[in-house]
Design an enzyme around this catalytic site. Structure first.
Site, PDB file in Angstrom:
ATOM      1  N   ASP A   1      43.082  53.724  45.442  1.00  0.00           N
ATOM      2  CA  ASP A   1      41.677  53.913  45.096  1.00  0.00           C
ATOM      3  C   ASP A   1      41.691  54.234  43.605  1.00  0.00           C
ATOM      4  OD1 ASP A   1      38.827  54.257  46.336  1.00  0.00           O
ATOM      5  OD2 ASP A   1      39.018  56.018  45.076  1.00  0.00           O
TER       6      ASP A   1
ATOM      7  N   LYS B   1      40.185  59.430  53.844  1.00  0.00           N
ATOM      8  CA  LYS B   1      40.363  59.339  52.391  1.00  0.00           C
ATOM      9  C   LYS B   1      41.231  60.511  51.969  1.00  0.00           C
ATOM     10  CE  LYS B   1      38.895  56.603  49.116  1.00  0.00           C
ATOM     11  NZ  LYS B   1      38.372  55.230  49.219  1.00  0.00           N
TER      12      LYS B   1
HETATM   13  P1  NDP Z   1      40.574  52.183  38.859  1.00  0.00           P
HETATM   14  O1  NDP Z   1      41.187  53.506  38.613  1.00  0.00           O
HETATM   15  O2  NDP Z   1      41.449  50.986  38.957  1.00  0.00           O
HETATM   16  O3  NDP Z   1      39.478  51.869  37.759  1.00  0.00           O
HETATM   17  C1  NDP Z   1      38.390  52.673  37.478  1.00  0.00           C
HETATM   18  C2  NDP Z   1      37.740  52.141  36.207  1.00  0.00           C
HETATM   19  O4  NDP Z   1      36.504  52.778  35.985  1.00  0.00           O
HETATM   20  C3  NDP Z   1      38.570  52.380  34.961  1.00  0.00           C
HETATM   21  O5  NDP Z   1      38.503  51.247  34.131  1.00  0.00           O
HETATM   22  C4  NDP Z   1      37.876  53.567  34.292  1.00  0.00           C
HETATM   23  O6  NDP Z   1      38.011  53.595  32.888  1.00  0.00           O
HETATM   24  C5  NDP Z   1      36.444  53.249  34.630  1.00  0.00           C
HETATM   25  N1  NDP Z   1      35.500  54.358  34.631  1.00  0.00           N
HETATM   26  C6  NDP Z   1      35.601  55.578  35.169  1.00  0.00           C
HETATM   27  N2  NDP Z   1      34.438  56.244  35.053  1.00  0.00           N
HETATM   28  C7  NDP Z   1      33.576  55.396  34.437  1.00  0.00           C
HETATM   29  C8  NDP Z   1      32.213  55.467  34.055  1.00  0.00           C
HETATM   30  N3  NDP Z   1      31.483  56.548  34.307  1.00  0.00           N
HETATM   31  N4  NDP Z   1      31.633  54.367  33.462  1.00  0.00           N
HETATM   32  C9  NDP Z   1      32.346  53.264  33.219  1.00  0.00           C
HETATM   33  N5  NDP Z   1      33.640  53.129  33.563  1.00  0.00           N
HETATM   34  C10 NDP Z   1      34.232  54.179  34.158  1.00  0.00           C
HETATM   35  O7  NDP Z   1      39.712  52.352  40.190  1.00  0.00           O
HETATM   36  P2  NDP Z   1      39.233  51.240  41.219  1.00  0.00           P
HETATM   37  O8  NDP Z   1      38.797  50.029  40.500  1.00  0.00           O
HETATM   38  O9  NDP Z   1      40.238  51.146  42.296  1.00  0.00           O
HETATM   39  O10 NDP Z   1      37.965  51.988  41.859  1.00  0.00           O
HETATM   40  C11 NDP Z   1      36.671  51.909  41.292  1.00  0.00           C
HETATM   41  C12 NDP Z   1      35.638  52.226  42.357  1.00  0.00           C
HETATM   42  O11 NDP Z   1      35.773  51.297  43.441  1.00  0.00           O
HETATM   43  C13 NDP Z   1      35.784  53.607  43.005  1.00  0.00           C
HETATM   44  O12 NDP Z   1      34.507  54.071  43.378  1.00  0.00           O
HETATM   45  C14 NDP Z   1      36.588  53.317  44.271  1.00  0.00           C
HETATM   46  O13 NDP Z   1      36.407  54.298  45.261  1.00  0.00           O
HETATM   47  C15 NDP Z   1      35.997  51.983  44.670  1.00  0.00           C
HETATM   48  N6  NDP Z   1      36.789  51.132  45.556  1.00  0.00           N
HETATM   49  C16 NDP Z   1      38.101  50.869  45.315  1.00  0.00           C
HETATM   50  C17 NDP Z   1      38.818  50.041  46.160  1.00  0.00           C
HETATM   51  C18 NDP Z   1      40.264  49.697  45.922  1.00  0.00           C
HETATM   52  O14 NDP Z   1      40.841  49.023  46.765  1.00  0.00           O
HETATM   53  N7  NDP Z   1      40.863  50.083  44.810  1.00  0.00           N
HETATM   54  C19 NDP Z   1      38.201  49.463  47.368  1.00  0.00           C
HETATM   55  C20 NDP Z   1      36.781  49.749  47.495  1.00  0.00           C
HETATM   56  C21 NDP Z   1      36.136  50.567  46.625  1.00  0.00           C
HETATM   57  P3  NDP Z   1      39.427  53.862  32.146  1.00  0.00           P
HETATM   58  O15 NDP Z   1      40.271  52.644  32.465  1.00  0.00           O
HETATM   59  O16 NDP Z   1      39.042  53.932  30.713  1.00  0.00           O
HETATM   60  O17 NDP Z   1      39.972  55.122  32.720  1.00  0.00           O
HETATM   61  O1  2IT Z   2      37.305  52.590  49.179  1.00  0.00           O
HETATM   62  C1  2IT Z   2      38.086  51.778  49.732  1.00  0.00           C
HETATM   63  O2  2IT Z   2      37.698  51.014  50.617  1.00  0.00           O
HETATM   64  C2  2IT Z   2      39.474  51.754  49.283  1.00  0.00           C
HETATM   65  N1  2IT Z   2      39.820  52.483  48.364  1.00  0.00           N
HETATM   66  C3  2IT Z   2      40.461  50.869  49.970  1.00  0.00           C
HETATM   67  C4  2IT Z   2      40.993  51.527  51.201  1.00  0.00           C
HETATM   68  C5  2IT Z   2      42.128  50.817  51.882  1.00  0.00           C
HETATM   69  O3  2IT Z   2      42.654  51.437  52.827  1.00  0.00           O
HETATM   70  O4  2IT Z   2      42.516  49.716  51.518  1.00  0.00           O
END
Ligand code: NDP
Ligand code: 2IT
Length: 448
Positions: free
Chosen positions: A168, A128
């Protein structure tokens, strides 16, 4: 803390060495609680010092990221890449840009990524990276300059067969485009050193949607096998309206559920008739705004400017898709009181250990993120395959592969939990199954 004196000794030492890394300690503790159940059956784990080795990253890279803002001011952020474990494949894992990023957060995410990647069945190690830089409120040019500065160091440490970053929290198509572009220029080669790339330069169809879709495929399978039920007709809450939350909500609706609440940093929207999830995607992806603008199109829908209060709403299924530790023990008590049947994690470690224990104790079907959200990195693995063979698969081909990977991950977690006498505990199943494959590889590869 654990039954095994070996695990107690290793964890006590970690408590001292990593005392300033609370999130990392939390992830390790949760993992070791599961390993405690099998340690007697695998004497080689202790003989080969596997736990000491598996909780220590193979490499941590920390670097200065200086950049110039639009007012010609010089800014400095901190950059990280934690290459945790490469026993089963090249390092793989996302990059996070958020002001909260610390070494502890990078280490917990890379640690969890190692087991998640193992569960996908694809040959990927765990890593990461990220920075305490926040893209919020920055211009496009500022983000590009930051990404280029970030890559001017990171490019030496990554590569298609070495370490393949992706997105992420805070890192989406725009940031990946800038980082990949600069990587290509510095290395003077076009290779698949990133996933989540744009479709015109080597990206895979369905990667953008994959984490959220995968979360729903996992939930659907768990409901089917464990409760003879489905998402159809369920009332759902999704927290976080980013990449994961949006596509979880969209797929859940496609599968017949009703999303009654969604949140972001500005607060949450609540509509018993079902939220317009495509409009939420529009607000986030196109308008680049917050959910507080949802009532502009839907003036009668309730908006509450406090995301934490979303847990008070009564719903059947909860998908926490925002960030670590967003669901604590007090929230868990509300969910149990409200008759929730399932919590399926889209984010990484969104539920505290006390909250997980409470939910499981109260018979709530709990799906841990390292299994349920593995569809994102699995599809990254599929993007790597397509880059290697220099072919693009259709959306249906990728989606079908994603679907079958998620079903397999569920099956693996469920069967593993059953085998160790903890049927239905998917946390234990995910930790043990993810671990055993890496453990085998580490023993086979010698002391390295
Ligand atoms: P993004 O940056 O696309 O979105 C994050 C969202 O969460 C935004 O809408 C943000 O609000 C909101 N947010 C942040 N803090 C809070 C809170 N405390 N309560 C409610 N909403 C909140 O991130 P991702 O969707 O990519 O990632 C989200 C989670 O999923 C993380 O934990 C990440 O590690 C995990 N993840 C991501 C993957 C990926 O491929 N992207 C894969 C697997 C896991 P605002 O828009 O207002 O800033
Ligand atoms: O938390 C996760 O699994 C991710 N942010 C995606 C990682 C990836 O390499 O696609």
């Amino acid at each position: 803390m654990f039954e095994s004196s070996y695990l107690n000794k290793v964890y006590d030492e970690l408590l001292i060495k990593s005392k300033n890394e609370p999130e990392f300690l939390q992830a390790v503790e949760e993992f070791l609680k599961s390993i405690d159940l099998i340690i007697q059956d695998y004497p080689d784990i202790e003989k080969y010092s596997i736990i000491e080795r598996i909780i220590e990253p193979e490499r941590v890279i920390m670097f200065r990221v200086p950049w110039v803002d639009d007012q010609n001011g010089i800014k400095v952020n901190r950059g990280f890449r934690v290459q945790f474990n490469s026993a089963i494949g090249p390092y793989k894992g996302g990059i996070r840009f958020d002001k909260s990023v610390t070494l502890s957060i990078m280490k917990f995410l890379a640690f969890e990524q190692m087991f998640k990647n193992s569960l996908t069945g694809l040959p990927m190690g765990g890593a990461k990276g990220g920075s305490d830089f926040s893209p919020i409120g920055k211009s496009d040019n500022e983000i590009m300059r930051f990404c280029q500065s970030f890559m001017s160091e990171l490019y030496r440490h990554i590569g298609a067969d070495l370490d393949v970053p992706a997105g992420d929290f805070g890192v989406g198509a725009r940031e990946i485009g800038y980082m990949f572009g600069y990587y290509k220029k510095l290395k003077n080669e076009f290779t698949g050193a990133f996933t989540g790339k744009g479709l015109s330069f080597g990206g895979s169809l369905v990667r953008k949607e994959a984490t959220g879709y995968g979360v729903c495929y996992f939930a659907e399978e768990a409901l089917k096998i464990m409760k003879n039920d489905s998402l159809k007709g369920k009332r759902i809450i999704v927290t976080g309206s980013g990449n994961v939350g949006t596509y979880t909500a969209i797929k859940a609706v496609e599968l017949g559920a009703k999303v009654i609440a969604m949140s972001d940093i500005s607060g949450y929207v609540y509509d018993e008739n079902g939220i317009d999830v495509n409009y939420v995607r529009d607000i986030k992806e196109k308008q680049k705004k917050n959910l507080d603008s949802y009532p502009i199109a839907y003036p009668l829908v309730k908006f509450v400017p406090n995301y934490k209060e979303v847990w008070t709403i009564k719903a059947d299924i909860i998908f926490p898709c925002a960030t670590q530790n967003e669901l604590d023990i007090e929230d868990a008590k509300k969910l149990v009181k409200n008759g929730t049947i399932m919590v399926c994690e889209g984010a990484n470690m969104p539920t505290t250990i006390a909250a997980i224990d409470y939910l499981i104790k109260h018979n709530i079907l709990f799906a841990p993120g390292k299994a349920a959200n593995a569809g994102g990195v699995a599809t990254s693995g599929l993007e790597m395959s397509q880059n290697s063979i220099r072919l693009n698969w259709t959306a249906t081909e990728v989606d079908n592969k994603l679907h079958s990977i998620m079903k397999n991950i569920f099956k693996t977690c469920y069967n593993t939990a059953k085998k160790v006498g903890k049927e239905g505990n998917l946390v234990i199943g995910a930790n043990i199954a993810g671990f055993l494959k890496i453990y085998e590889a580490m023993v086979a590869e010698g002391v390295i």
